[in-house]
Scaffold this active site. Structure first.
Site, short mmCIF file in Angstrom:
data_model
loop_
_atom_site.label_atom_id
_atom_site.label_comp_id
_atom_site.label_asym_id
_atom_site.label_seq_id
_atom_site.Cartn_x
_atom_site.Cartn_y
_atom_site.Cartn_z
N GLU A 1 0.86 -1.19 0.00
CA GLU A 1 0.00 0.00 0.00
C GLU A 1 0.90 1.24 0.00
O GLU A 1 1.01 1.95 0.99
CB GLU A 1 -0.92 0.01 1.22
CG GLU A 1 -1.94 -1.11 1.24
CD GLU A 1 -2.72 -1.21 2.55
OE1 GLU A 1 -3.69 -1.98 2.59
OE2 GLU A 1 -2.34 -0.52 3.53
N GLY B 1 1.58 4.72 -0.93
CA GLY B 1 1.12 6.02 -1.41
C GLY B 1 2.27 6.96 -1.73
O GLY B 1 2.43 7.44 -2.85
N ARG B 2 3.10 7.24 -0.72
CA ARG B 2 4.18 8.21 -0.88
C ARG B 2 5.20 7.76 -1.94
O ARG B 2 5.62 8.53 -2.79
CB ARG B 2 4.90 8.39 0.47
CG ARG B 2 5.91 9.51 0.49
CD ARG B 2 6.75 9.45 1.76
NE ARG B 2 5.94 9.19 2.94
CZ ARG B 2 5.39 10.13 3.70
NH1 ARG B 2 5.56 11.39 3.38
NH2 ARG B 2 4.68 9.80 4.76
N TYR C 1 5.08 19.12 10.32
CA TYR C 1 6.15 18.22 10.74
C TYR C 1 7.53 18.87 10.76
O TYR C 1 8.50 18.24 11.18
CB TYR C 1 6.26 17.02 9.78
CG TYR C 1 5.04 16.16 9.64
CD1 TYR C 1 4.42 15.58 10.75
CD2 TYR C 1 4.50 15.90 8.39
CE1 TYR C 1 3.32 14.78 10.61
CE2 TYR C 1 3.38 15.08 8.24
CZ TYR C 1 2.79 14.53 9.35
OH TYR C 1 1.69 13.72 9.21
N CYS D 1 -2.06 33.42 8.82
CA CYS D 1 -1.80 34.09 10.10
C CYS D 1 -1.23 33.10 11.11
O CYS D 1 -1.78 32.92 12.21
CB CYS D 1 -3.09 34.72 10.62
SG CYS D 1 -3.73 36.02 9.56
#
Length: 419
Positions: free
Chosen positions: A277, A279-280, A319, A346
């Site tokens: 699996e 994704g990245r 992060y 902001c």
């Protein structure tokens, strides 16, 4: 050195049609990556990649991946709906969720998706919700303790302490769960685990595979359950920084094969299918955020203000994640100016880069923020009333296609009730 998959001339042409900021994806790179992964695991006849929809939830991307033989890994009702509308059917869909609402389980069952349970209590909840236990079922394993291998591309490992993770069955619960599921009618079983995020190590998957393969042997021997697939989930990372080495997916696939031959084959389990699996790994390098320089600010530091913000790409703000930046047209110029590259939210953490050495930047320059193809647009939000940007596909023939329009103020106000 990182090079964009797009040229300045191409971007200038695009910005005449698509105002910045926008996310741009490379179809050629996506297809090539999917084929490399498939080849790396070609030794396993049942291998299938279930692309993590949460990474890049766009039908155009999902359809490309389905054409390359991938399935869809979903974690919510709307991801299931998107996968269904994108052409995925039945076992092409894996549903891995936690703290799962009943309606999500109902749709997963209706679509014929393979359900991957996150908790022992979900066994009864699933039965009560859909009225039966599917004949094919999977459970997520959490070994507890700590897990450290290789280097994380963030400088730390997001999930290197499984014992602190909210996901999965304990070992004891997994054995009890398989026995219970078998008694309730399940016939084909799978195991799933995700122990570390974004690793830069060819050893992560083989190490995880060894843990899961040994567990599968013991489970089958003790419970009598027929384990048909083992899902290694995600965790294979990408080199966000130019000096980081990329994972070698061929070496990773070979490492998993060696564990397979060492552990599963002697136990008579050589027909087990391997699932991933990713994704990245699949999409991260094949997407970028394109933004234009609007302002300079000369105070205690030198600031470059761009028209994108953390609402378009929140990983640096959330992060402290590194995303490489290319000043288009100045790829080979010396990086002799130090800047903070900021958006207009902001919030002081709305910075794509801090103390980044770049070529001298000018107002109107186009910047490419690399590796935003996964967990980029998908983590967007509307703080400060910022609107989500468009998504554009750079097709294999060099043409472009709008695959998601930019939000408008009308979209932002559509759900509000003023009366």
């Amino acid at each position: 050195m990182k090079r964009p998959f797009v040229t300045l001339d191409q971007l200038r042409s695009m910005t005449e049609q698509y105002p910045t900021p926008f996310h741009l994806y490379d179809e050629k790179g996506i297809r090539e990556n999917a084929r490399r992964l498939k080849q790396a695991f070609a030794w396993n006849p049942g291998f299938k990649e279930y692309f993590a929809v949460k990474a890049t939830p766009n039908p155009a991307i999902l359809k490309i991946l389905r054409e390359e033989g991938c399935g869809a890994d979903c974690s919510s009702l709307t991801e299931l709906m998107m996968s269904d509308r994108s052409g995925f059917t039945g076992p092409e869909i894996m549903f891995s969720s936690n703290d799962t609402p009943a309606e999500d389980f109902k749709l997963a069952a209706q679509l014929g998706a393979t359900i991957n349970l996150d908790d022992f209590t979900h066994i009864d909840f699933l039965k009560e919700t859909i009225g039966y236990i599917p004949e094919t079922i999977s459970c997520r394993f959490n070994p507890g303790g700590t897990f450290t291998i290789g280097e994380s591309t963030e400088g730390f490992q997001v999930m290197d302490t499984p014992g602190d993770s909210k996901y999965g069955f304990t070992r004891e619960q997994l054995f009890a769960g398989f026995k219970k599921l078998k008694a309730m009618g399940a016939k084909r079983f799978g195991i799933h685990a995700f122990l570390a995020s974004n690793t830069l190590s060819n050893e992560y998957y083989p190490t995880l595979a060894g843990i899961l393969f040994q567990l599968a042997v013991e489970l089958e021997q003790e419970t009598g359950c027929d384990i048909c697939f083992i899902n290694l989930s995600g965790g294979v990372g990408i080199p966000y920084k130019p000096d980081q080495p990329a994972n070698d997916i061929a070496a990773i696939g070979e490492g998993v094969r060696q564990q397979f031959e060492k552990i599963l084959v002697p136990a008579g389990m050589g027909d087990v299918a391997i699932y991933t699996e990713l994704g990245r790994f699949m999409l991260g390098p094949n997407g970028c955020l394109v933004t234009k320089v609007l302002h300079f600010k000369h105070t205690y530091k030198e600031y470059v203000g761009v028209d994108a913000c953390a609402a378009n790409l929140m990983r640096p703000a959330m992060y402290g994640a590194y995303h490489h930046i290319t000043v288009m047209g100045k790829e080979d110029a010396p990086c002799d100016h130090k800047y903070d590259v900021t958006g207009g939210l902001c919030e002081n953490n709305d910075k794509f880069a801090v103390d980044r050495m770049l070529p001298e930047v000018e107002i109107g320059d186009l910047l490419v923020i690399h590796d935003s193809g996964a967990h980029g647009f998908s983590m967007g939000y509307n703080y400060n009333g910022k609107l989500r940007s468009a998504e554009v596909l750079l097709q294999e023939d060099g043409s472009t296609r709008l695959i998601r329009r930019a939000e408008t103020p009308e979209d932002y106000f559509a759900t509000l009730i003023f009366d």
